[in-house]
Scaffold this active site. Structure first.
Site, PDB file in Angstrom:
ATOM      1  N   ASP A   1     -48.878 102.045 -17.224  1.00  0.00           N
ATOM      2  CA  ASP A   1     -48.997 101.547 -15.807  1.00  0.00           C
ATOM      3  C   ASP A   1     -47.454 101.316 -15.330  1.00  0.00           C
ATOM      4  O   ASP A   1     -46.646 102.204 -14.865  1.00  0.00           O
ATOM      5  CB  ASP A   1     -50.065 100.592 -15.883  1.00  0.00           C
ATOM      6  CG  ASP A   1     -50.411 100.324 -14.375  1.00  0.00           C
ATOM      7  OD1 ASP A   1     -50.589 101.058 -13.504  1.00  0.00           O
ATOM      8  OD2 ASP A   1     -50.923  99.123 -13.972  1.00  0.00           O
ATOM      9  N   THR A   2     -47.371 100.098 -15.192  1.00  0.00           N
ATOM     10  CA  THR A   2     -46.281  99.531 -14.564  1.00  0.00           C
ATOM     11  C   THR A   2     -45.080  99.891 -15.630  1.00  0.00           C
ATOM     12  O   THR A   2     -43.984  99.929 -15.258  1.00  0.00           O
ATOM     13  CB  THR A   2     -45.998  98.045 -14.285  1.00  0.00           C
ATOM     14  OG1 THR A   2     -46.287  97.293 -15.253  1.00  0.00           O
ATOM     15  CG2 THR A   2     -47.268  97.693 -13.232  1.00  0.00           C
TER      16      THR A   2
ATOM     17  N   TYR B   1     -44.223  97.610 -18.208  1.00  0.00           N
ATOM     18  CA  TYR B   1     -43.703  96.155 -18.412  1.00  0.00           C
ATOM     19  C   TYR B   1     -44.001  95.969 -19.993  1.00  0.00           C
ATOM     20  O   TYR B   1     -43.220  95.650 -20.730  1.00  0.00           O
ATOM     21  CB  TYR B   1     -44.191  95.289 -17.855  1.00  0.00           C
ATOM     22  CG  TYR B   1     -43.473  94.847 -16.467  1.00  0.00           C
ATOM     23  CD1 TYR B   1     -41.928  94.705 -16.353  1.00  0.00           C
ATOM     24  CD2 TYR B   1     -44.262  95.004 -15.210  1.00  0.00           C
ATOM     25  CE1 TYR B   1     -41.174  94.724 -15.321  1.00  0.00           C
ATOM     26  CE2 TYR B   1     -43.333  94.941 -13.794  1.00  0.00           C
ATOM     27  CZ  TYR B   1     -42.062  94.841 -13.862  1.00  0.00           C
ATOM     28  OH  TYR B   1     -41.306  94.703 -12.790  1.00  0.00           O
TER      29      TYR B   1
ATOM     30  N   LEU C   1     -45.040  97.944 -22.376  1.00  0.00           N
ATOM     31  CA  LEU C   1     -44.393  98.940 -23.166  1.00  0.00           C
ATOM     32  C   LEU C   1     -42.963  98.618 -23.290  1.00  0.00           C
ATOM     33  O   LEU C   1     -42.419  98.942 -24.552  1.00  0.00           O
ATOM     34  CB  LEU C   1     -44.715 100.557 -22.908  1.00  0.00           C
ATOM     35  CG  LEU C   1     -45.906 101.103 -23.210  1.00  0.00           C
ATOM     36  CD1 LEU C   1     -46.237 100.954 -24.705  1.00  0.00           C
ATOM     37  CD2 LEU C   1     -47.243 100.424 -22.603  1.00  0.00           C
TER      38      LEU C   1
ATOM     39  N   ASP D   1     -53.162 103.412 -24.760  1.00  0.00           N
ATOM     40  CA  ASP D   1     -53.981 104.183 -24.022  1.00  0.00           C
ATOM     41  C   ASP D   1     -53.311 104.702 -22.591  1.00  0.00           C
ATOM     42  O   ASP D   1     -53.614 105.668 -22.098  1.00  0.00           O
ATOM     43  CB  ASP D   1     -55.202 103.198 -23.720  1.00  0.00           C
ATOM     44  CG  ASP D   1     -54.748 101.616 -23.272  1.00  0.00           C
ATOM     45  OD1 ASP D   1     -53.399 101.508 -23.038  1.00  0.00           O
ATOM     46  OD2 ASP D   1     -55.616 100.746 -23.184  1.00  0.00           O
TER      47      ASP D   1
END
Ligand code: IMP
Ligand code: MG
Length: 186
Positions: A112-113, A115, A117, A109
Site C-alpha cells: 500500500d504506502t 512503509y 515493506l 499480501d
C-alpha cells in the site's frame, strides 16, 4: 416451553463483491511459483518470510508449489498509532531464523504506502541476508509513498479497500477464498 424463533439472529451483511476470483488467484500463484522455482534453482538456502497475519494464505499456497528446499518464517508488525509518523513501523514478532547469508523472499499480501515493506527490507539487508526480494500478491501503486521494488507481483489493483485470502477488515473476511471489495451500505 420457550421456543427459539427461527428469525432471531440479525441479518448478515452481503458478502463482498468478487474482485479476483479464487481460480484466478490460484492460477496467478502457480505462475509466480514457476518464476521463483526458476530464479532460485541454484539457491542453497531460501527463506520465505511472511508478514502476519495477512500474508499467510498466499504464502502457504505459494510455498506448496515450490520445488526447492525452503524454510518459512514470520514477522508481525504494527504501525504506531496516535500522533506519530505513519512511517514508524513497530516489529511485534521477530523472525526465529537467522537470515545471514540466506536468500530471503519476503512474501506480502498487499503493498500500500510501502512503509511496512521498506522497513522490513532494510532490516533484512542490515542483518546480512545474501539477497532480499519482495513477492507481493497485490500492488496498490497509486497509494505508494516510499519506493519498494516488487520482484514478483500478482495483480495491480486500484485504490480500493479489499478483503479476503488473508486480508481483513477488523479481523473479518480473512477466510474468503477470493479477493473482494466491501460495498458500502450493504
Ligand atoms: P503499507 O505499509 O501501507 O504498505 O501497509 C500495508 C499493510 O496494510 C498490508 O500488509 C495490510 O495489512 C494493510 N492493508 C493495506 N491495504 C489494505 C486493504 O485494501 N485491505 C486490507 N488491508 C490492507
Ligand atoms: Mg499485511
Amino acid at each position: 416451553m420457550i421456543r427459539q424463533m427461527p428469525s432471531s439472529s440479525p441479518p448478515r451483511p452481503a458478502p463482498p463483491r468478487v474482485l479476483i476470483s479464487a481460480d484466478d488467484l490460484q492460477r496467478r500463484v502457480a505462475e509466480m511459483a514457476a518464476s521463483i522455482n526458476r530464479d532460485y534453482a541454484e539457491s542453497e538456502r531460501l527463506i520465505c518470510v511472511g508478514v502476519l497475519k495477512g500474508s499467510v494464505f498466499f504464502l502457504v499456497d505459494l510455498v506448496k508449489r515450490l520445488e526447492l528446499p525452503v524454510a518459512i518464517d514470520f514477522f508481525q508488525t504494527s504501525s504506531y498509532g496516535g500522533g506519530t509518523s505513519p512511517g514508524e513501523v513497530r516489529i511485534r514478532k521477530d523472525l526465529d531464523l537467522p537470515v545471514r547469508d540466506a536468500d530471503v523472499l519476503l512474501v506480502e499480501d498487499i503493498v500500500d504506502t510501502g512503509y511496512t515493506l521498506r522497513t522490513i527490507l532494510d532490516l533484512l539487508r542490515w542483518r546480512g541476508a545474501r539477497s532480499v526480494k519482495l513477492c507481493a500478491l497485490l500492488d496498490k501503486a497509486s497509494r505508494r509513498e516510499v519506493e519498494v521494488p516488487i520482484a514478483y507481483r500478482g495483480f495491480a489493483i486500484e485504490d480500493l479497500f479489499v478483503v479476503g485470502y488473508g486480508l481483513d477488515y477488523a479481523e473479518r473476511y480473512r477466510n474468503l477464498p477470493y479477493i473482494g471489495v466491501l460495498e458500502e451500505g450493504k
